[in-house]
Write an enzyme that holds these catalytic residues in place. Structure first.
Site, PDB file in Angstrom:
ATOM      1  N   ASN A  29      34.751  44.556  44.087  1.00  0.00           N
ATOM      2  CA  ASN A  29      36.014  43.767  44.210  1.00  0.00           C
ATOM      3  C   ASN A  29      36.309  43.300  45.605  1.00  0.00           C
ATOM      4  O   ASN A  29      36.916  44.192  46.077  1.00  0.00           O
ATOM      5  CB  ASN A  29      37.252  44.004  43.327  1.00  0.00           C
ATOM      6  CG  ASN A  29      38.394  43.072  43.656  1.00  0.00           C
ATOM      7  OD1 ASN A  29      38.260  41.870  44.143  1.00  0.00           O
ATOM      8  ND2 ASN A  29      39.569  43.342  43.264  1.00  0.00           N
ATOM      9  N   LYS A  39      38.020  41.157  47.018  1.00  0.00           N
ATOM     10  CA  LYS A  39      39.640  40.853  47.233  1.00  0.00           C
ATOM     11  C   LYS A  39      39.312  39.806  48.323  1.00  0.00           C
ATOM     12  O   LYS A  39      38.252  38.899  48.428  1.00  0.00           O
ATOM     13  CB  LYS A  39      40.601  41.784  47.805  1.00  0.00           C
ATOM     14  CG  LYS A  39      40.481  43.030  46.959  1.00  0.00           C
ATOM     15  CD  LYS A  39      41.414  44.012  47.085  1.00  0.00           C
ATOM     16  CE  LYS A  39      41.340  45.352  46.357  1.00  0.00           C
ATOM     17  NZ  LYS A  39      42.632  46.077  46.364  1.00  0.00           N
ATOM     18  N   HIS A  61      44.585  41.887  37.522  1.00  0.00           N
ATOM     19  CA  HIS A  61      44.701  42.891  38.865  1.00  0.00           C
ATOM     20  C   HIS A  61      45.931  43.140  39.134  1.00  0.00           C
ATOM     21  O   HIS A  61      46.837  42.135  39.089  1.00  0.00           O
ATOM     22  CB  HIS A  61      43.742  42.129  39.806  1.00  0.00           C
ATOM     23  CG  HIS A  61      43.571  43.733  41.012  1.00  0.00           C
ATOM     24  ND1 HIS A  61      44.350  43.730  41.822  1.00  0.00           N
ATOM     25  CD2 HIS A  61      42.254  44.140  41.278  1.00  0.00           C
ATOM     26  CE1 HIS A  61      44.058  44.795  42.513  1.00  0.00           C
ATOM     27  NE2 HIS A  61      42.822  45.129  42.163  1.00  0.00           N
ATOM     28  N   GLU A  81      47.446  43.580  42.014  1.00  0.00           N
ATOM     29  CA  GLU A  81      47.750  42.639  42.896  1.00  0.00           C
ATOM     30  C   GLU A  81      48.349  41.198  42.448  1.00  0.00           C
ATOM     31  O   GLU A  81      49.313  40.707  43.189  1.00  0.00           O
ATOM     32  CB  GLU A  81      46.757  42.584  44.092  1.00  0.00           C
ATOM     33  CG  GLU A  81      46.754  43.812  44.793  1.00  0.00           C
ATOM     34  CD  GLU A  81      45.060  43.886  45.405  1.00  0.00           C
ATOM     35  OE1 GLU A  81      44.434  43.081  45.469  1.00  0.00           O
ATOM     36  OE2 GLU A  81      45.102  45.219  46.005  1.00  0.00           O
ATOM     37  N   GLU A 107      43.480  51.258  36.396  1.00  0.00           N
ATOM     38  CA  GLU A 107      43.651  51.266  37.978  1.00  0.00           C
ATOM     39  C   GLU A 107      45.002  51.681  38.220  1.00  0.00           C
ATOM     40  O   GLU A 107      46.192  50.493  38.267  1.00  0.00           O
ATOM     41  CB  GLU A 107      43.445  49.655  38.720  1.00  0.00           C
ATOM     42  CG  GLU A 107      41.834  49.472  38.538  1.00  0.00           C
ATOM     43  CD  GLU A 107      41.655  48.314  39.593  1.00  0.00           C
ATOM     44  OE1 GLU A 107      40.670  48.525  40.280  1.00  0.00           O
ATOM     45  OE2 GLU A 107      42.285  47.317  39.717  1.00  0.00           O
ATOM     46  N   GLY A 115      43.820  51.206  47.140  1.00  0.00           N
ATOM     47  CA  GLY A 115      43.763  50.808  48.451  1.00  0.00           C
ATOM     48  C   GLY A 115      44.485  51.796  49.240  1.00  0.00           C
ATOM     49  O   GLY A 115      44.862  51.572  50.501  1.00  0.00           O
ATOM     50  N   SER A 127      40.751  53.708  45.053  1.00  0.00           N
ATOM     51  CA  SER A 127      40.209  54.452  45.987  1.00  0.00           C
ATOM     52  C   SER A 127      38.965  55.329  45.490  1.00  0.00           C
ATOM     53  O   SER A 127      38.728  56.243  46.119  1.00  0.00           O
ATOM     54  CB  SER A 127      41.387  55.681  46.464  1.00  0.00           C
ATOM     55  OG  SER A 127      42.507  54.868  47.086  1.00  0.00           O
TER      56      SER A 127
END
Ligand code: PEP
Length: 252
Positions: free
Chosen positions: A9, A11, A100, A102, A171, A177, A216
């Protein structure tokens, strides 16, 4: 037997010049041979789908598929800025991320909306990768399982046996991240929990659905994570930007 699946991904990263270098590096290595029975994909930002799809098609021996990072829950019409599943399908996408963290966090996406997006993806013959996961506060207050179960429950209620054609990505938000990867055991425990929850709905669906871990993942922790019985691959953010790191994870 569930195939191991590794999805990158990107992003909001990439450029026309950089994408070409990435695809050339990954495809030329993949064409030399990859472990059997695995699936690989990469999700660039929307504007690069045509470029990346074309480049991937031109290295036909590389087992790399195209994916998108999001999709509209609507079919077509006055939804400025949205991209439909039909469009993603025309661009050759195999996978589409939905929910996701985010997007859940910054754009207030609800479990209901995530499920509607997943349905659009399924209706257009692609595979949704449904992301779930708890925040640090939720884990620290002992609510991780309850939160993830709640997210999965909504998907089960709406998608029902169409979940068999989906992937789930666990996740943990605190691992995305941050460099704080979940230990292989913490990840395995949650993956097991998700599979047991799916089995309460349908044992067959539970045994078929691939559950990917994201947060990560790096070449040096991927081997241990992917060796866990309920971890069926990874959704890779930061490390997927470097073609060599992505390839190392694909081989893990
Ligand atoms: C992600 O954004 O899906 C992700 C897993 O990111 P990272 O690998 O950078 O933690």
């Amino acid at each position: 037997m569930r195939p191991l699946t590794v999805i990158g991904n990107w992003k909001m990263n990439g450029s026309i010049a950089g994408n070409a270098i990435w695809i050339e590096a990954v495809c030329s290595e993949m064409e030399k041979g990859m472990p059997a029975g695995r699936r690989y994909g990469v999700c660039p930002p929307y504007p690069f789908l045509a470029q990346c799809g074309g480049l991937i098609q031109s290295c036909s021996l590389a087992p790399l598929s195209l994916g998108a990072q999001d999709v509209s829950a609507e079919q077509l019409g006055p939804f400025t800025g949205e991209v439909s599943a039909a469009m993603l399908s025309e661009f050759g996408c195999t996978y589409v991320l939905v929910g996701h963290s985010e997007r859940r966090d910054r754009y207030n996406e609800s479990d209901q909306l995530v499920a509607e997006k997943a349905l659009q993806v399924l209706d257009h013959g692609m595979t949704p990768i449904i992301c779930v996961g708890e925040t640090a506060d939720e884990r620290n207050s002992g609510r991780a399982v309850e939160v993830v179960r709640g997210q999965v429950a909504k998907q089960v209620a709406i998608l029902q046996d169409r979940l068999a054609d989906s992937l789930i990505a666990y996740e943990p938000v605190w691992a995305i991240g941050t460099g704080k990867v979940a230990s292989a055991q913490i990840a395995q425990d949650m993956h097991r929990e998700i599979r047991l929850q799916l089995a309460e709905f349908d044992a067959d669906v539970a045994s078929h659905v691939g559950i990917l871990y994201g947060g990560s993942v790096k070449p040096d922790n991927a081997v241990e994570l992917f060796a866990m019985p309920d971890i069926d691959g990874g959704l890779i953010g930061g490390a997927s930007l470097d073609p060599q790191e992505f390839l190392a994870i694909c081989r893990a």
